[in-house]
Design a protein around this motif. Structure first.
Motif, PDB file in Angstrom:
ATOM      1  N   TYR A  52     144.076  45.855  78.163  1.00  0.00           N
ATOM      2  CA  TYR A  52     143.871  45.925  79.606  1.00  0.00           C
ATOM      3  C   TYR A  52     143.515  47.319  80.095  1.00  0.00           C
ATOM      4  O   TYR A  52     143.064  47.477  81.236  1.00  0.00           O
ATOM      5  CB  TYR A  52     145.122  45.443  80.348  1.00  0.00           C
ATOM      6  CG  TYR A  52     145.473  44.002  80.098  1.00  0.00           C
ATOM      7  CD1 TYR A  52     144.479  43.027  80.072  1.00  0.00           C
ATOM      8  CD2 TYR A  52     146.795  43.615  79.890  1.00  0.00           C
ATOM      9  CE1 TYR A  52     144.797  41.700  79.838  1.00  0.00           C
ATOM     10  CE2 TYR A  52     147.117  42.283  79.655  1.00  0.00           C
ATOM     11  CZ  TYR A  52     146.108  41.336  79.633  1.00  0.00           C
ATOM     12  OH  TYR A  52     146.421  40.017  79.403  1.00  0.00           O
ATOM     13  N   LEU A  53     143.736  48.324  79.256  1.00  0.00           N
ATOM     14  CA  LEU A  53     143.490  49.702  79.693  1.00  0.00           C
ATOM     15  C   LEU A  53     142.001  50.005  79.833  1.00  0.00           C
ATOM     16  O   LEU A  53     141.588  50.699  80.760  1.00  0.00           O
ATOM     17  CB  LEU A  53     144.141  50.674  78.699  1.00  0.00           C
ATOM     18  CG  LEU A  53     143.947  52.169  78.976  1.00  0.00           C
ATOM     19  CD1 LEU A  53     144.534  52.563  80.322  1.00  0.00           C
ATOM     20  CD2 LEU A  53     144.564  53.003  77.862  1.00  0.00           C
ATOM     21  N   PHE A  54     141.216  49.485  78.919  1.00  0.00           N
ATOM     22  CA  PHE A  54     139.796  49.807  78.883  1.00  0.00           C
ATOM     23  C   PHE A  54     138.964  48.690  79.532  1.00  0.00           C
ATOM     24  O   PHE A  54     139.479  47.595  79.777  1.00  0.00           O
ATOM     25  CB  PHE A  54     139.363  50.025  77.426  1.00  0.00           C
ATOM     26  CG  PHE A  54     140.156  51.104  76.738  1.00  0.00           C
ATOM     27  CD1 PHE A  54     139.972  52.439  77.074  1.00  0.00           C
ATOM     28  CD2 PHE A  54     141.119  50.773  75.785  1.00  0.00           C
ATOM     29  CE1 PHE A  54     140.715  53.432  76.455  1.00  0.00           C
ATOM     30  CE2 PHE A  54     141.858  51.758  75.166  1.00  0.00           C
ATOM     31  CZ  PHE A  54     141.665  53.093  75.501  1.00  0.00           C
ATOM     32  N   PRO A  55     137.694  48.981  79.859  1.00  0.00           N
ATOM     33  CA  PRO A  55     136.843  47.961  80.486  1.00  0.00           C
ATOM     34  C   PRO A  55     136.826  46.684  79.637  1.00  0.00           C
ATOM     35  O   PRO A  55     136.930  46.753  78.417  1.00  0.00           O
ATOM     36  CB  PRO A  55     135.470  48.632  80.521  1.00  0.00           C
ATOM     37  CG  PRO A  55     135.780  50.091  80.493  1.00  0.00           C
ATOM     38  CD  PRO A  55     137.004  50.238  79.648  1.00  0.00           C
ATOM     39  N   ASN A  57     138.869  45.365  82.092  1.00  0.00           N
ATOM     40  CA  ASN A  57     140.069  45.271  82.937  1.00  0.00           C
ATOM     41  C   ASN A  57     140.389  46.598  83.618  1.00  0.00           C
ATOM     42  O   ASN A  57     140.595  46.671  84.816  1.00  0.00           O
ATOM     43  CB  ASN A  57     141.256  44.813  82.089  1.00  0.00           C
ATOM     44  CG  ASN A  57     141.036  43.446  81.489  1.00  0.00           C
ATOM     45  OD1 ASN A  57     140.989  42.445  82.188  1.00  0.00           O
ATOM     46  ND2 ASN A  57     140.854  43.403  80.173  1.00  0.00           N
ATOM     47  N   PHE A  58     140.462  47.658  82.813  1.00  0.00           N
ATOM     48  CA  PHE A  58     140.580  49.021  83.339  1.00  0.00           C
ATOM     49  C   PHE A  58     141.837  49.205  84.193  1.00  0.00           C
ATOM     50  O   PHE A  58     141.764  49.631  85.341  1.00  0.00           O
ATOM     51  CB  PHE A  58     139.323  49.384  84.141  1.00  0.00           C
ATOM     52  CG  PHE A  58     138.903  50.815  83.935  1.00  0.00           C
ATOM     53  CD1 PHE A  58     138.668  51.310  82.674  1.00  0.00           C
ATOM     54  CD2 PHE A  58     138.740  51.663  85.010  1.00  0.00           C
ATOM     55  CE1 PHE A  58     138.270  52.626  82.477  1.00  0.00           C
ATOM     56  CE2 PHE A  58     138.354  52.980  84.835  1.00  0.00           C
ATOM     57  CZ  PHE A  58     138.113  53.453  83.562  1.00  0.00           C
ATOM     58  N   TRP A  59     143.009  48.938  83.605  1.00  0.00           N
ATOM     59  CA  TRP A  59     144.275  49.140  84.303  1.00  0.00           C
ATOM     60  C   TRP A  59     144.687  50.613  84.194  1.00  0.00           C
ATOM     61  O   TRP A  59     145.671  50.970  83.531  1.00  0.00           O
ATOM     62  CB  TRP A  59     145.358  48.244  83.698  1.00  0.00           C
ATOM     63  CG  TRP A  59     145.187  46.792  84.005  1.00  0.00           C
ATOM     64  CD1 TRP A  59     144.077  46.176  84.501  1.00  0.00           C
ATOM     65  CD2 TRP A  59     146.167  45.766  83.810  1.00  0.00           C
ATOM     66  NE1 TRP A  59     144.287  44.826  84.640  1.00  0.00           N
ATOM     67  CE2 TRP A  59     145.563  44.544  84.227  1.00  0.00           C
ATOM     68  CE3 TRP A  59     147.464  45.759  83.342  1.00  0.00           C
ATOM     69  CZ2 TRP A  59     146.246  43.336  84.161  1.00  0.00           C
ATOM     70  CZ3 TRP A  59     148.151  44.551  83.279  1.00  0.00           C
ATOM     71  CH2 TRP A  59     147.545  43.353  83.684  1.00  0.00           C
ATOM     72  N   VAL A  60     143.971  51.493  84.863  1.00  0.00           N
ATOM     73  CA  VAL A  60     144.178  52.931  84.695  1.00  0.00           C
ATOM     74  C   VAL A  60     145.492  53.412  85.301  1.00  0.00           C
ATOM     75  O   VAL A  60     146.008  54.460  84.921  1.00  0.00           O
ATOM     76  CB  VAL A  60     143.002  53.727  85.306  1.00  0.00           C
ATOM     77  CG1 VAL A  60     141.742  53.515  84.502  1.00  0.00           C
ATOM     78  CG2 VAL A  60     142.797  53.355  86.763  1.00  0.00           C
TER      79      VAL A  60
END
Length: 288
Positions: A52-55, A57-60
């Motif tokens: 989920y951290l990276f595209p 989803n990008f949960w930055v």
């Protein structure tokens, strides 16, 4: 045991009261999220999940929150204890703002690096568990950075007398302990080990090359070199490898070139001679 609890509580509250608003705020957030974890899956929502951290989803936001998420009371105690140790040992040297910057740099960097590691592991294994079953959270990353900072500032302090263990060995010993816990199965997964290792590494990089202070930036002293974290028998080989990596990073403008500084006014065996000047003649002029 019961008669010691009020004394311990009194000492804890007294120590907490004497800390800055940064330490109090971080400790309060850790406790609040722990209480929230009884009703909500906080590691899922606020911890780093590589998939989920990276595209796309990008949960930055999890890069900023994973370091204060705990689901066990001993994790809360470790988090608050680590932050309070910073407040007593590092904050007087750095200031509250610098402590907050260090906290953010270590946790964000460790979250990114751990996420990338699991992403690369998925690419090698095609196991989706490395993307969506892993939760990186807790105090492990910041603990790694703090132990590195204490090695820099208080490395010669003895923490155990039998056998004699100095604080400068603490980062490596903690890493070894976490590795043994993982191999023994007492750690459910390798996420705390990865977070600790990347936290220690990012803390060292920041303190070595980027931290601003009254003497300039960074700490290029030999006692804080990367090889100093390893046993003496391995230090020459590690130092050579680290020097090659540093040279590549300097070429890429990621790190700056090492510059040795000398205090000319301090007693030293270093002699500075100017071109075209006879040292004996300079000595005679000095005593005229």
């Amino acid at each position: 045991m019961n008669r010691y609890l009020p004394v311990a509580r009194q000492h804890f509250l007294g120590a907490l009261a004497s800390t800055s608003v940064v330490v109090k705020s971080i400790s309060a957030v850790v406790l609040l999220l722990y209480l929230l974890s009884w009703a909500v899956d906080t590691p899922y929502a606020l911890g780093v999940t590589p998939g989920y951290l990276f595209p796309p989803n990008f949960w930055v936001w999890t890069l900023a929150t994973h370091g204060v998420v705990e689901v066990h009371i001993w994790g809360v105690a470790a988090s608050v204890g680590t932050v309070m140790a910073c407040g007593r040992l590092l904050e007087p040297l750095w200031g509250a703002l610098e402590l907050l910057i260090f906290f953010a740099v270590v946790n964000v960097s460790a979250g990114v690096l751990a996420g990338l590691s699991y992403l690369l592991t998925y690419v090698a294994t095609f196991d989706l568990g490395f993307l969506f079953a892993v939760r990186v959270h807790g105090t492990a990353a910041f603990l790694g950075g703090v132990l590195v900072a204490l090695k820099q500032t208080m490395g010669d302090t003895t923490v155990l007398r039998v056998p004699q263990v100095r604080l400068k060995a603490a980062p490596a010993l903690a890493l070894l302990l976490l590795a043994m816990l993982r191999l023994s199965g007492l750690l459910e997964d390798a996420a705390p080990l990865a977070a600790y290792g990347y936290g220690a590494l990012s803390g060292w990089v920041y303190l070595r090359f980027y931290q601003r202070h009254s003497r300039g930036r960074g700490d290029m002293s030999d006692h804080f070199a990367f090889a100093s974290f390893f046993p003496e028998v391995l230090q020459p080989a590690v130092g050579l490898l680290a020097g090659l990596v540093h040279a590549v990073l300097v070429k890429a403008r990621v790190c700056r070139k090492m510059v040795k500084r000398y205090d000319v006014g301090a007693p030293s065996s270093i002699t500075i001679s100017l071109p075209g000047t006879d040292p004996q003649d300079a000595e005679r002029r000095r005593w005229r």
